[in-house]
Design a protein around this motif. Structure first.
Motif, PDB file in Angstrom:
ATOM      1  N   ILE A  25       0.833  -1.137  -0.065  1.00 40.44           N
ATOM      2  CA  ILE A  25      -0.009   0.101  -0.039  1.00 40.44           C
ATOM      3  C   ILE A  25       0.786   1.361   0.216  1.00 40.44           C
ATOM      4  O   ILE A  25       0.716   2.002  -0.770  1.00 40.44           O
ATOM      5  N   LEU A  26       1.734   1.267   0.855  1.00 43.95           N
ATOM      6  CA  LEU A  26       2.702   2.331   0.694  1.00 43.95           C
ATOM      7  C   LEU A  26       3.388   2.680  -0.569  1.00 43.95           C
ATOM      8  O   LEU A  26       3.586   3.783  -0.783  1.00 43.95           O
ATOM      9  N   TYR A  27       4.163   1.667  -1.074  1.00 46.43           N
ATOM     10  CA  TYR A  27       4.771   1.677  -2.180  1.00 46.43           C
ATOM     11  C   TYR A  27       3.696   2.114  -3.360  1.00 46.43           C
ATOM     12  O   TYR A  27       4.254   3.311  -3.881  1.00 46.43           O
ATOM     13  N   SER A  28       2.370   1.635  -3.520  1.00 46.39           N
ATOM     14  CA  SER A  28       1.671   2.119  -4.429  1.00 46.39           C
ATOM     15  C   SER A  28       1.232   3.397  -4.198  1.00 46.39           C
ATOM     16  O   SER A  28       1.033   4.134  -5.288  1.00 46.39           O
ATOM     17  N   MET A  29       0.956   3.887  -3.043  1.00 49.85           N
ATOM     18  CA  MET A  29       0.765   5.189  -2.913  1.00 49.85           C
ATOM     19  C   MET A  29       1.619   6.369  -3.190  1.00 49.85           C
ATOM     20  O   MET A  29       1.619   7.163  -3.693  1.00 49.85           O
ATOM     21  N   GLY A  30       3.111   5.773  -2.812  1.00 45.48           N
ATOM     22  CA  GLY A  30       4.163   6.653  -3.394  1.00 45.48           C
ATOM     23  C   GLY A  30       4.539   6.707  -4.697  1.00 45.48           C
ATOM     24  O   GLY A  30       4.734   7.765  -5.304  1.00 45.48           O
ATOM     25  N   GLN A  31       4.161   5.744  -5.454  1.00 45.69           N
ATOM     26  CA  GLN A  31       4.249   5.713  -6.864  1.00 45.69           C
ATOM     27  C   GLN A  31       3.264   6.476  -7.677  1.00 45.69           C
ATOM     28  O   GLN A  31       3.299   6.795  -8.856  1.00 45.69           O
ATOM     29  N   ASN A  32       1.784   6.450  -6.926  1.00 47.73           N
ATOM     30  CA  ASN A  32       0.851   7.118  -7.598  1.00 47.73           C
ATOM     31  C   ASN A  32       0.336   8.062  -6.909  1.00 47.73           C
ATOM     32  O   ASN A  32      -1.023   8.465  -6.642  1.00 47.73           O
ATOM     33  N   SER A  33       1.046   9.125  -6.390  1.00 46.21           N
ATOM     34  CA  SER A  33       0.762  10.164  -5.210  1.00 46.21           C
ATOM     35  C   SER A  33      -0.417  11.047  -5.719  1.00 46.21           C
ATOM     36  O   SER A  33      -1.078  11.677  -4.983  1.00 46.21           O
ATOM     37  N   GLY A  34      -0.491  11.236  -7.318  1.00 50.30           N
ATOM     38  CA  GLY A  34      -1.300  12.193  -7.704  1.00 50.30           C
ATOM     39  C   GLY A  34      -2.722  11.462  -8.068  1.00 50.30           C
ATOM     40  O   GLY A  34      -3.765  12.319  -8.322  1.00 50.30           O
ATOM     41  N   LEU A  35      -2.946  10.286  -7.450  1.00 48.24           N
ATOM     42  CA  LEU A  35      -4.384   9.638  -7.845  1.00 48.24           C
ATOM     43  C   LEU A  35      -5.057   9.304  -6.579  1.00 48.24           C
ATOM     44  O   LEU A  35      -4.547   9.405  -5.445  1.00 48.24           O
ATOM     45  N   SER A  36      -6.224   9.202  -6.708  1.00 51.86           N
ATOM     46  CA  SER A  36      -7.233   8.772  -5.647  1.00 51.86           C
ATOM     47  C   SER A  36      -6.693   7.501  -4.875  1.00 51.86           C
ATOM     48  O   SER A  36      -5.833   6.647  -5.610  1.00 51.86           O
ATOM     49  N   PHE A  37      -6.968   7.113  -3.382  1.00 47.65           N
ATOM     50  CA  PHE A  37      -6.508   5.965  -2.890  1.00 47.65           C
ATOM     51  C   PHE A  37      -6.955   4.853  -3.731  1.00 47.65           C
ATOM     52  O   PHE A  37      -6.357   4.036  -3.797  1.00 47.65           O
ATOM     53  N   SER A  38      -8.086   4.952  -4.120  1.00 48.63           N
ATOM     54  CA  SER A  38      -8.748   3.412  -4.932  1.00 48.63           C
ATOM     55  C   SER A  38      -7.859   3.262  -6.239  1.00 48.63           C
ATOM     56  O   SER A  38      -7.408   2.132  -6.566  1.00 48.63           O
TER      57      SER A  38
END
Length: 146
Positions: A25-38
């Motif tokens: 989750i942390l990695y995906s949020m870091g890689q896609n910081s401009g997107l919504s959580f989902s």
């Protein structure tokens, strides 16, 4: 992904598979910081995140707090910046667990009180604590202690 592993080292997640999910989750949020959580997580990881966040007995912030304190060790002093933010869910009446935020419109939502550690140069070192609650009335009698 190394930074995500480092931040999750001391987290009390109960089971190792939860630690792996948290790191993803942390990695995906870091890689896609401009997107919504989902959107950042995708359907499979979003469902795993829901299961993880539903676990009352785990403390996902513990590891980050420990790493934040370690980052402070290289400084003679640090600032702990505190703030309370209200999240207004008035337009989402089906949400459960909301409280009365008060203010001019006395709307429904939750309150979050956070303490951010910052170096004298303004470098963020991490979150020391965070408390979320649904206010029980529009009067701000409740005080948050970190």
């Amino acid at each position: 992904m190394i930074w995500a592993i480092q931040e999750m080292k001391g987290a009390d997640v109960g089971h190792e598979r939860y630690r792996n999910i948290a790191m993803q989750i942390l990695y995906s949020m870091g890689q896609n910081s401009g997107l919504s959580f989902s959107s950042a997580l995708g359907e499979r990881l979003r469902k795993s995140a829901h299961r993880l966040f539903s676990q009352q007995e785990i403390d996902l912030q513990q590891g980050h707090r420990e790493q934040s304190v370690l980052r402070c060790a290289g400084h003679d002093w640090v600032l702990a910046l505190e703030d309370t933010t209200d999240l207004n869910y008035q337009d989402h009446p089906s949400k459960q667990g909301m409280g009365q935020l008060g203010g001019m419109y006395d709307c429904l939502g939750i309150s979050i009180h956070s303490a951010l550690l910052v170096s004298p140069q303004g470098e963020p070192l991490g979150v020391l604590g965070q408390h979320l609650w649904a206010p029980s009335s529009s009067g701000r009698e409740k005080r948050v202690r970190l």
